[in-house]
Design a protein around this motif. Structure first.
Motif, short mmCIF file in Angstrom:
data_model
loop_
_atom_site.label_atom_id
_atom_site.label_comp_id
_atom_site.label_asym_id
_atom_site.label_seq_id
_atom_site.Cartn_x
_atom_site.Cartn_y
_atom_site.Cartn_z
N LYS A 1 0.83 -1.20 0.00
CA LYS A 1 0.00 0.00 0.00
C LYS A 1 0.87 1.25 0.00
N LYS A 2 1.91 1.24 0.80
CA LYS A 2 2.82 2.39 0.88
C LYS A 2 3.49 2.65 -0.46
N LEU A 3 3.98 1.60 -1.12
CA LEU A 3 4.63 1.76 -2.43
C LEU A 3 3.61 2.20 -3.48
N SER A 4 2.40 1.67 -3.42
CA SER A 4 1.35 2.08 -4.35
C SER A 4 1.10 3.57 -4.25
N GLU A 5 0.93 4.04 -3.04
CA GLU A 5 0.64 5.46 -2.83
C GLU A 5 1.84 6.33 -3.21
N GLN A 6 3.05 5.80 -3.05
CA GLN A 6 4.25 6.55 -3.44
C GLN A 6 4.28 6.80 -4.95
N PHE A 7 3.91 5.80 -5.74
CA PHE A 7 4.03 5.92 -7.19
C PHE A 7 2.73 6.30 -7.89
N PHE A 8 1.58 6.07 -7.24
CA PHE A 8 0.30 6.32 -7.91
C PHE A 8 -0.68 7.20 -7.14
N GLY A 9 -0.40 7.40 -5.85
CA GLY A 9 -1.33 8.20 -5.05
C GLY A 9 -2.55 7.43 -4.60
N THR A 10 -2.60 6.14 -4.90
CA THR A 10 -3.70 5.28 -4.49
C THR A 10 -3.19 3.85 -4.38
N ASP A 11 -3.97 3.00 -3.74
CA ASP A 11 -3.53 1.62 -3.52
C ASP A 11 -3.94 0.74 -4.70
N ILE A 12 -2.97 0.35 -5.52
CA ILE A 12 -3.24 -0.51 -6.67
C ILE A 12 -2.94 -1.98 -6.37
N SER A 13 -2.56 -2.27 -5.13
CA SER A 13 -2.22 -3.64 -4.76
C SER A 13 -3.45 -4.49 -4.47
N VAL A 14 -4.63 -3.85 -4.42
CA VAL A 14 -5.88 -4.57 -4.22
C VAL A 14 -6.77 -4.35 -5.42
#
Length: 260
Positions: free
Chosen positions: A246-259
């Motif tokens: 979630k942290k990496l998702s938000e770092q690169f996309f601003g939202t959680d793309i892991s789900v």
């Protein structure tokens, strides 16, 4: 003495004869012995795998892979290569894994490769030049020039809908050809396209269609690495549970793309 000689002969035979299961033993042993695993990636597909302003290789897939390696206690070595050569390189054992937003959607690829637990979810979009009203759906690309990496699932989508394929090495090159009116459209990942639009606000390109279906991407390995993949899957699950993805998702996309 005989046992030592037999072990040496067996080791040599395993290396020169992939049919004996070299890839499986190699990857598993590297993980178990805290060794070095090699990972194929493009390095030109932002924001998943690219070089930042300092020249460092980074991106969501790259950092997820590094986090997985840290969980496993191994060292990761990235080998950058063009997309169209990447899975062929994996099949030839030039690296152990591929980290490059691979969804493994085709039956042919699933017969040759395995995918780990998914660490990202996204969907396909169709891009055209602003003001080009010929295309509003995949079916309408028939007869048009689509810029695609030849072996990508997006290239397959273009072929299925009757487009004339203009081969490119990556997304940025393909979008440039559309800007130059040397091609008409391209299918690609929504997140990658939005990242390009963010960095190039005057591109003159627009999304004209978006798939309602999300597909999951994971690390890709050759068939026969089941035990090693179980260990990698467990690491990915732990990264999901401890909030790293979630942290990496938000770092690169601003939202959680892991789900999904």
């Amino acid at each position: 003495m005989f046992k030592k000689l037999s072990a040496v002969i067996l080791s040599i035979f395993t290396i020169i004869n992939p049919a004996t299961g070299f890839a499986q033993k190699s990857l598993l042993e590297r993980i178990d012995n805290k060794g070095v695993i090699t990972v194929g990636t493009e390095g030109t597909y932002a924001p998943f795998t690219y070089h930042d302003s300092t020249g460092k290789l980074t991106g969501y897939d790259v950092e997820v892979t590094r986090a997985v390696a840290k969980k496993l206690g191994v060292t990761v070595e990235f080998k950058e290569t063009q997309w169209d050569a990447m899975l062929a390189g994996l099949k030839a054992d030039r690296f152990d894994l591929v980290a490059n937003q691979v969804a493994l959607t085709s039956p042919e690829r699933r017969a040759t490769f395995d995918k780990t637990t998914e660490y990202s979810w996204s969907g396909a979009v169709l891009v055209a030049k602003q003001g080009d009203f010929r295309v509003k759906s995949p079916e309408e690309v028939k007869g048009l020039k689509a810029t695609q990496s030849l072996t990508s699932n997006y290239g397959e989508l273009a072929r299925q809908n009757g487009a004339k394929i203009v081969a490119v090495d990556g997304l940025a090159q393909g979008l440039l050809l559309i800007q130059q009116k040397r091609a008409d459209v391209t299918f690609n990942d929504k997140l990658a396209v939005l990242d390009y639009f963010k960095k190039n606000p005057n591109s003159g390109l627009v999304i004209v269609w978006e798939s309602g279906e999300k597909v999951g991407a994971g690390l890709i390995a050759n068939k026969g690495n089941g035990t090693a993949l179980k260990k990698i899957n467990q690491a990915i699950i732990e990264l999901q549970q401890d909030g790293t993805l979630k942290k990496l998702s938000e770092q690169f996309f601003g939202t959680d793309i892991s789900v999904k």
